[in-house]
Design an enzyme around this catalytic site. Structure first.
Site, short mmCIF file in Angstrom:
data_model
loop_
_atom_site.label_atom_id
_atom_site.label_comp_id
_atom_site.label_asym_id
_atom_site.label_seq_id
_atom_site.Cartn_x
_atom_site.Cartn_y
_atom_site.Cartn_z
N GLU A 55 16.61 -35.72 -3.26
CA GLU A 55 17.61 -36.56 -3.92
C GLU A 55 18.89 -36.83 -3.12
OE1 GLU A 55 17.79 -38.05 -7.17
OE2 GLU A 55 19.68 -38.79 -6.38
N GLN A 63 10.25 -34.79 -8.58
CA GLN A 63 10.87 -35.70 -9.55
C GLN A 63 10.56 -37.19 -9.36
OE1 GLN A 63 15.32 -37.05 -11.11
NE2 GLN A 63 15.19 -35.22 -9.91
N ASP A 71 15.86 -39.97 -6.71
CA ASP A 71 14.54 -39.59 -7.22
C ASP A 71 14.10 -40.50 -8.37
OD1 ASP A 71 13.99 -37.53 -5.51
OD2 ASP A 71 14.85 -35.99 -6.78
N GLY A 99 35.34 -54.12 -9.11
CA GLY A 99 34.70 -55.42 -9.32
C GLY A 99 35.66 -56.42 -9.92
N GLY A 100 35.09 -57.45 -10.53
CA GLY A 100 35.90 -58.55 -11.05
C GLY A 100 36.75 -58.18 -12.25
N1 COA Z 1 -4.59 -28.84 -3.09
C1 COA Z 1 -4.35 -28.34 -1.86
N2 COA Z 1 -3.27 -28.67 -1.11
C2 COA Z 1 -2.40 -29.53 -1.67
C3 COA Z 1 -2.58 -30.08 -2.94
C4 COA Z 1 -3.74 -29.69 -3.67
N3 COA Z 1 -3.99 -30.18 -4.89
N4 COA Z 1 -1.53 -30.89 -3.21
C5 COA Z 1 -0.72 -30.85 -2.13
N5 COA Z 1 -1.23 -30.04 -1.19
C6 COA Z 1 -0.69 -29.73 0.14
C7 COA Z 1 -0.53 -30.97 0.99
O1 COA Z 1 -1.76 -31.36 1.52
C8 COA Z 1 0.47 -30.47 2.04
O2 COA Z 1 -0.27 -29.77 3.02
P1 COA Z 1 -0.07 -30.01 4.61
O3 COA Z 1 1.39 -29.85 4.86
O4 COA Z 1 -0.91 -28.91 5.21
O5 COA Z 1 -0.55 -31.36 4.94
C9 COA Z 1 1.27 -29.41 1.28
O6 COA Z 1 0.63 -29.26 0.02
C10 COA Z 1 2.73 -29.70 1.05
O7 COA Z 1 3.00 -31.04 0.66
P2 COA Z 1 4.45 -31.63 0.91
O8 COA Z 1 4.54 -32.97 0.33
O9 COA Z 1 4.79 -31.49 2.36
O10 COA Z 1 5.38 -30.63 0.03
P3 COA Z 1 6.74 -29.90 0.41
O11 COA Z 1 7.03 -29.03 -0.75
O12 COA Z 1 6.72 -29.23 1.74
O13 COA Z 1 7.80 -31.09 0.49
C11 COA Z 1 9.02 -32.98 -0.38
C12 COA Z 1 8.35 -31.63 -0.69
C13 COA Z 1 9.49 -33.57 -1.69
C14 COA Z 1 10.22 -32.75 0.55
C15 COA Z 1 8.02 -33.92 0.31
O14 COA Z 1 6.86 -33.98 -0.46
C16 COA Z 1 8.56 -35.31 0.53
O15 COA Z 1 9.36 -35.57 1.44
N6 COA Z 1 8.08 -36.28 -0.26
C17 COA Z 1 8.44 -37.67 -0.15
C18 COA Z 1 9.83 -37.96 -0.63
C19 COA Z 1 10.05 -37.53 -2.05
O16 COA Z 1 9.34 -37.91 -2.96
N7 COA Z 1 11.10 -36.76 -2.24
C20 COA Z 1 11.64 -36.50 -3.55
C21 COA Z 1 10.98 -35.45 -4.27
S1 COA Z 1 11.71 -35.42 -5.87
#
Ligand code: COA
Length: 415
Positions: free
Chosen positions: A139, A17, A168, A247-248
């Site tokens: 979030e 998101q 988010d 607030g105010g």
């Molecule tokens: N091709 C191949 N691999 C891909 C890819 C693609 N096009 N796009 C993503 N990936 C891989 C990444 O390289 C990563 O691999 P690695 O762990 O081996 O390095 C993997 O997908 C997972 O990415 P990640 O961001 O860790 O996803 P997740 O589902 O485990 O975590 C979140 C999701 C949201 C918790 C995390 O991305 C996060 O903390 N983001 C920052 C904060 C944020 O935006 N949070 C709010 C989300 S609404």
């Protein structure tokens, strides 16, 4: 008509998101947003919270309008080479992967700088540098860590998260502003830069008034505008203020006609100082206009609970819309508690393009929230979200790949 961000190309490496909110805004302002997704899977939200089997979810469609979708496998060498071509030709890369994920792909800041020193690299992370910088965040974690949950809810209840996605979507908004500012600065420096919007920081920014109150509390040991005043006790941290404005201009949620059966038959009522005489007249307490106990805002702070109880006796005789009509005639600030159903069918929001009906090839028609920011020279037309990889061939062709190259990339699982 031209758009504010015409000519800006965005490599949209976002998911879920926060990041997609940001890039959707950039697309609405006219940027060409190319969303990179994993072949075969795509953004995880395509498949989450599905209401129609096999069809992109509303979660996905409502966050990815006006974008193009290309699939690239960044764990494949040739896929990474395609991504390099995109980096060379785009102005902004936006990502919200877990900390370190981009570096693990080999797409480091140095690598990007070598390919395109003008590129702006914008990231959402859960936390900025510090003890939690390596944490994955969603979030509600941000709402809790940014000061929102501890200051939301009833005094005698648990900390409370809000339905507004301030962690988010709130962070996505912050990031979009950072990107636009960086694009503006690039006009003079010629260089890109890194833009970081941590979710904890964005939530705290939105909770700024609560940090204000923390310092007032430390100095004076009380907060006269909070429901704990004058009878309750204050601790050493800002308490939850329920529905008080804090607030105010004191305010509260009051029952309206029908509250016994309708969970949204309520109105938010603000006893703005300037409107006090009018409020007294409307509720039939004219003597409160001059009575010393009620005449000044300062005096009223001691009696807010009985004042709101008396006003509520009046609001309970009207529906929230009747009360709204009467109070607005006297410039008394108030607002009906609107359900999502009421908002979805509100004609004025449809007319301004804030609630929009969109047609989708596999889903059919659905409602979405359009661009809440209105610009006279850059109007927004909301177009549907792309299907997974819908524009892979088109984008690759624009990068100079021929049909045979594209077929080879596909055969190798690179795109
Ligand atoms: N091709 C191949 N691999 C891909 C890819 C693609 N096009 N796009 C993503 N990936 C891989 C990444 O390289 C990563 O691999 P690695 O762990 O081996 O390095 C993997 O997908 C997972 O990415 P990640 O961001 O860790 O996803 P997740 O589902 O485990 O975590 C979140 C999701 C949201 C918790 C995390 O991305 C996060 O903390 N983001 C920052 C904060 C944020 O935006 N949070 C709010 C989300 S609404």
């Amino acid at each position: 008509m031209s758009k504010a961000l015409d000519g800006v190309r965005v490599l949209d490496f976002t998911h879920v998101q926060s990041g997609p909110t940001c890039t959707q805004l950039l697309a609405w302002f006219g940027a060409d947003v190319i969303k990179v997704e994993r072949p075969g899977e795509g953004d995880a939200t395509r498949g989450q919270l599905r209401d129609i089997p096999g069809v992109d979810s509303l979660y996905f469609t409502m966050l990815n309008h006006n974008k193009r979708s290309i699939t690239i496998n960044t764990k494949n060498k040739k896929g990474l080479a395609v991504l390099d071509e995109l980096i060379k030709t785009c102005d902004v890369l936006v990502e919200n992967f877990a900390p370190g994920a981009l570096d693990r792909m080999g797409i480091t800041w140095d690598h990007i700088q070598k390919l395109n020193p003008r590129m702006i690299v914008a990231s959402v992370k859960g936390f900025g540098p510090g003890p939690y910088e390596d944490c994955k965040v969603y979030e509600n974690v941000a709402q809790c860590a940014g000061g929102s949950a501890s200051t939301t809810g009833m005094d005698d209840g648990l900390p409370m998260v809000t339905g507004a996605q301030i962690g988010d979507s709130g962070t996505g908004l912050h990031l979009a502003l950072g990107i636009v500012a960086a694009l503006y600065q690039r006009n003079t420096t010629g260089r890109g830069q890194k833009v970081l919007a941590p979710m904890q920081d964005a939530v705290l920014n939105l909770c700024r008034v609560k940090l204000r109150d923390q310092q007032r509390l430390e100095r004076t040991h009380t907060l006269h505008e909070y429901p704990q005043y004058p009878d309750g006790k204050f601790g050493d941290a800002v308490p939850r203020a329920g529905n008080a404005s804090g607030g105010g201009q004191p305010g509260s949620i009051l029952k309206c006609k029908g509250w016994e059966t309708d969970p949204n038959a309520y109105i938010y009522f603000i006893t703005q100082a300037a409107a006090w005489p009018a409020i007294c007249r409307v509720i039939g307490e004219e003597e409160w206009i001059t009575d010393e106990a009620y005449a000044t805002p300062q005096a009223r702070l001691l009696h807010l609970k009985p004042i709101f109880r008396r006003i509520e006796q009046w609001t309970m005789t009207k529906t929230k819309f009747e009360a709204m009509d009467i109070l607005n005639k006297y410039d008394i600030p108030c607002g009906p508690i609107l359900s999502m159903k009421e908002i979805a069918y509100e004609p004025a929001l449809r007319e301004t393009g804030t609630v929009v009906e969109v047609d989708h090839p596999t889903r059919g028609k659905y409602l979405t929230v359009g661009n809440p920011i209105k610009m006279s020279d850059s109007p927004t037309e909301v177009t549907r979200s792309p299907l997974l990889g819908e524009h892979t061939d088109e984008v690759l062709a624009q990068l100079g790949f021929g049909a045979a190259d594209i077929a080879a990339l596909r055969a190798e699982g690179a795109v």
